[in-house]
Design an enzyme around this catalytic site. Sequence first.
Site, PDB file in Angstrom:
ATOM      1  N   HIS A   1       0.841  -1.197   0.000  1.00 34.36           N
ATOM      2  CA  HIS A   1       0.000   0.000   0.000  1.00 34.36           C
ATOM      3  C   HIS A   1       0.877   1.248   0.000  1.00 34.36           C
ATOM      4  O   HIS A   1       2.013   1.224   0.477  1.00 34.36           O
ATOM      5  CB  HIS A   1      -0.913   0.018   1.236  1.00 34.36           C
ATOM      6  CG  HIS A   1      -2.023  -0.991   1.181  1.00 34.36           C
ATOM      7  ND1 HIS A   1      -2.996  -1.095   2.132  1.00 34.36           N
ATOM      8  CD2 HIS A   1      -2.293  -1.954   0.262  1.00 34.36           C
ATOM      9  CE1 HIS A   1      -3.843  -2.065   1.806  1.00 34.36           C
ATOM     10  NE2 HIS A   1      -3.425  -2.613   0.677  1.00 34.36           N
TER      11      HIS A   1
ATOM     12  N   GLU B   1       0.851   3.886   1.801  1.00 32.47           N
ATOM     13  CA  GLU B   1       1.310   4.351   3.124  1.00 32.47           C
ATOM     14  C   GLU B   1       2.504   3.540   3.616  1.00 32.47           C
ATOM     15  O   GLU B   1       3.422   4.092   4.234  1.00 32.47           O
ATOM     16  CB  GLU B   1       0.192   4.219   4.167  1.00 32.47           C
ATOM     17  CG  GLU B   1      -1.073   4.974   3.845  1.00 32.47           C
ATOM     18  CD  GLU B   1      -2.118   4.092   3.169  1.00 32.47           C
ATOM     19  OE1 GLU B   1      -1.791   3.407   2.184  1.00 32.47           O
ATOM     20  OE2 GLU B   1      -3.265   4.109   3.623  1.00 32.47           O
TER      21      GLU B   1
ATOM     22  N   CYS C   1      -6.090   1.686   5.757  1.00 36.00           N
ATOM     23  CA  CYS C   1      -6.676   0.421   6.225  1.00 36.00           C
ATOM     24  C   CYS C   1      -6.087   0.092   7.591  1.00 36.00           C
ATOM     25  O   CYS C   1      -5.219   0.808   8.094  1.00 36.00           O
ATOM     26  CB  CYS C   1      -6.384  -0.688   5.228  1.00 36.00           C
ATOM     27  SG  CYS C   1      -4.648  -1.199   5.214  1.00 36.00           S
TER      28      CYS C   1
ATOM     29  N   CYS D   1      -2.188  -0.428   7.531  1.00 36.71           N
ATOM     30  CA  CYS D   1      -1.432   0.826   7.451  1.00 36.71           C
ATOM     31  C   CYS D   1      -1.566   1.633   8.737  1.00 36.71           C
ATOM     32  O   CYS D   1      -0.605   2.242   9.198  1.00 36.71           O
ATOM     33  CB  CYS D   1      -1.881   1.630   6.248  1.00 36.71           C
ATOM     34  SG  CYS D   1      -1.427   0.840   4.694  1.00 36.71           S
TER      35      CYS D   1
HETATM   36 ZN   LIG Z   1      -3.355   0.055   3.735  1.00 36.27          ZN
END
Ligand SMILES: [Zn+2]
Length: 147
Positions: A56, A58, A86, A89
Amino acid sequence: MINPFTDEYFMKKALQEAEMAFDKGEIPVGAIIVVADKVIARTHNLTELLNDVTAHAEMQAITSAANFLGGKYLKDCTLYVTLEPCQMCAGALYWSQITKIVFGARDEQRGFMTMGTKLHPKTTVVSGVMANEAADLMIRFFASKRK
Ligand SMILES: [Zn+2]
């Protein structure tokens, strides 16, 4: 004097990263990390390219910023991310002790707020910055996938 370095100013840069992800066929989420009005990390989602569910935006921004700073804690740093993080993260951001998180669109299904994931007590959160632009990118992406 007006400070040009607003949350919108930096979120636009995160949106540019999200558009780069879009062009690569990745779910369009972009992230940047800023310290003292300086961008020290700019990343986007790369889960398809890296064949890695943890890639991801992040996660990569955290690693990149820590490398830049030469320390693992993201003190005085602000993360700008186009979509609500999410729980993975949010968990990583917890460990980073990041000072501030600014996100765009809500992720009602998988966002950390829905999941009830706690951030670090030192972290402040601002939501809804350029949320329409970020959401629009997601909607266009999934519409193009259904064709
Ligand atoms: Zn994430």
